[in-house]
Enzyme design. Sequence first.
Site, short mmCIF file in Angstrom:
data_model
loop_
_atom_site.label_atom_id
_atom_site.label_comp_id
_atom_site.label_asym_id
_atom_site.label_seq_id
_atom_site.Cartn_x
_atom_site.Cartn_y
_atom_site.Cartn_z
CG ASN A 53 -0.23 -0.14 2.43
OD1 ASN A 53 0.86 -0.46 2.83
ND2 ASN A 53 -0.87 0.37 3.48
CG ASP B 294 0.59 -3.37 10.91
OD1 ASP B 294 0.99 -2.59 9.58
OD2 ASP B 294 -0.55 -2.93 11.12
#
Lengths: 452, 316
Positions: A120, A331
């Site tokens: 992304n 993450d």
Amino acid sequence: MSQIHSNSSPFSPLQVLPLAVSSKPAPPLLIRNGRIIDPANQRDEIADLFIQSGVIIGDPPAKLPTETQTLDASGLIVAPGLIDIHVHLREPGAPHKETIESGTFAAAAGGFTSVLAMPNTSPPCDSPAAVMWLLQRILQKSSVRVFIAGAITKSLAGEELAPIGSMLKAGIVAITDDGHCVQNHEVMRRALEYASMFQLPVLDHCQDYNLSADGVMHEGQWSLRLGLQGWPRIAEEVIVARNILLAELCSTPIHIQHVSSAGSVRLLREASARKLKITAEVCPHHLWFTDEKLQNFDSTFKVNPPLRERHDIEALLEAIVEGTITIFASDHAPHANYEKEVEIDHAPFGMTGLETELAAFATLLIHRERAIDWPRLIACYTVNPARLLKLNLGTLTAGAPADLTLISPNLRWTFDRNQSFSLSKNTPFHGCEFVGRAVQTIVAGRTIWKLL
Amino acid sequence: MSFPTREWNRRHLLSLDELEAWEIEFILNAAAAFKTVGERDLKKVPSLRGRTLINFFIEPSTRTRVSFELAALRLSADVINMSATASSLQKGETLIDTAKNLQALHADIIVLRHSAAGACKFLADRLEASIINAGDGAHEHPTQGLLDAFTIREHFGSFKNLKIGIVGDILFSRVARSNLHALLKLGAEVHLIGPSTLVPKLFEQLGAYVHHHLDPILPHLDVINLLRIQHERQRKEYFPSTGEYTALFGLTKERARALKPNCLIMHPGPINRGVEIDSDVANSSQSVILEQVTHGIAVRMAVLYLCSGGKTPAAQ
């Protein structure tokens, strides 16, 4: 408890020894007297380990090559190089947050020899050209191995499949729309079917947009009290359930990213009991903090999926102990201070994690909760993610690449975000006191970072 | 109840959740003293002479802004009004930059109305000026909570054994939250009433009673506070229509007859006649809706005075 000031650390600031880009192989290295933990081979013993020409040899030969260097690893764990399968390196598109260079420095300083970069970015990694650009960049700038995850759908829009086969040829090792979630079940079904043709791992960020709506934090007593919009557990669980059903329908594996809720754990447990090939990862912040941390509207703690409640943490711990969750990841989601320093509704989701994740898991799972031991923890960062992504890494088997992480298991230290290598300082772990830390990171036989 | 030895030492008013009971009482006592100022011919005291107050409203509001403005003027402060349309926020400047600019103009007090919960705390953590919360998202509207408590105290003298009903869209209401915190701390029983979508059971964990039917609780209430229902701004899945809302939760003439004769009818305004409250009921003798407006000025004078370093709640 000892003090939490950064100057209480017994070590001076971190330093990275830059990765030599020379074609000359690293000199042979004999690592002596370390506790060798290699979960792939169920090995846990004090021994010497010899590496040469960038690969693992194993036991040292009777006669060592003359140029051999030796490293005394007494009191240290010698583990296969750690792998983090959930990292945002922000290139292309947001080099003010992180770059491949800074992000992989941070990875090295956290003990990681491999990371999986999420797609992304801006533009997103949804084409072979984007993959090629990244590979080029990685070759020039990276100090650890960077693997690439491609998008499931074009522009991460959840509508049309990205050219998955071509991206695979270009070099991706998995697909995910991370940061986004394919809402259309039909599209997700076809993505799973299509990826299964290549046995390409599919990873999913689970979030039903209708249910999470404008949520900025966990829906619970704290969101109610603070008047912030809730992001309920069910928004994750609905998609976890959807993925389990699709995995069964298509007879394909699927990997659930950053599990946060007790309900997701229950669904995963039931799926494992039915022998479905569902894997899952958990991030340290979901075990370390609860939604109460948002009580001062501090956007540092705004993360997606959100920090939840005590009983979710307990369920996640249980899932780790029983083996329902077998992979750890950060993450790592860097954001500039000025982007985070706005009203909480407008702040981006995410926190950095590469430099703290190993220590956070070790402190919590081994030292505090006594939930698992070092071999189990290391497996969650080596053999398990390597198997998911089908990488010939995460093991000390003779012939494997000589990626190693040396860990000081009882080292007490305090994390100071100002000493972080990440370009961004949006960490919730600033000032946290940890026990256990990576002290040396070796990629292909070469030390790329060492705690001095 | 009074605590003569304690002293007010807050610079900001961000929420009633963070105040202790004595602090709320302290403000109410100060407000009682300031109330008399508004009843005089010369409605002005010099307490904040030379201080600059900026009404910084990044969400439309008329009555709260006017109330703060009057309160500040009656304390002799210099007042500037800034609204979202006039401010540079629409040009992409962040809240913190705009606020720092206000501070650079030597604003002593910033009264902030903002659509995001936590916006006041955010500024208070970063600025020297006093920050007064005039409503932040669905979080709190502390001066409204205080003026409602003040109005109730004027009528009942104390909060002991009072059953106070708050009816409407509790989930998205900052007024409901500020009322809830204040009234619980002051010793009242708080009943939150409305559709199950807008009054989740979880509010019980904050110490309230939750009801999804109005009629059974009506005869027991000492105060009924009706919140404005704005279906047009609401996501449509929370309730089907204002008509259905009125049928289930509106204070109709018929329902009003079930109230105790001395039950106070309150509303933070602006009211939707015929929706959450019947027009005649809003005008009835039990209604204290306009008293609330008057008390708002006294309460805001007290808050501005105390947060500017005023020590004793004495009328001058």
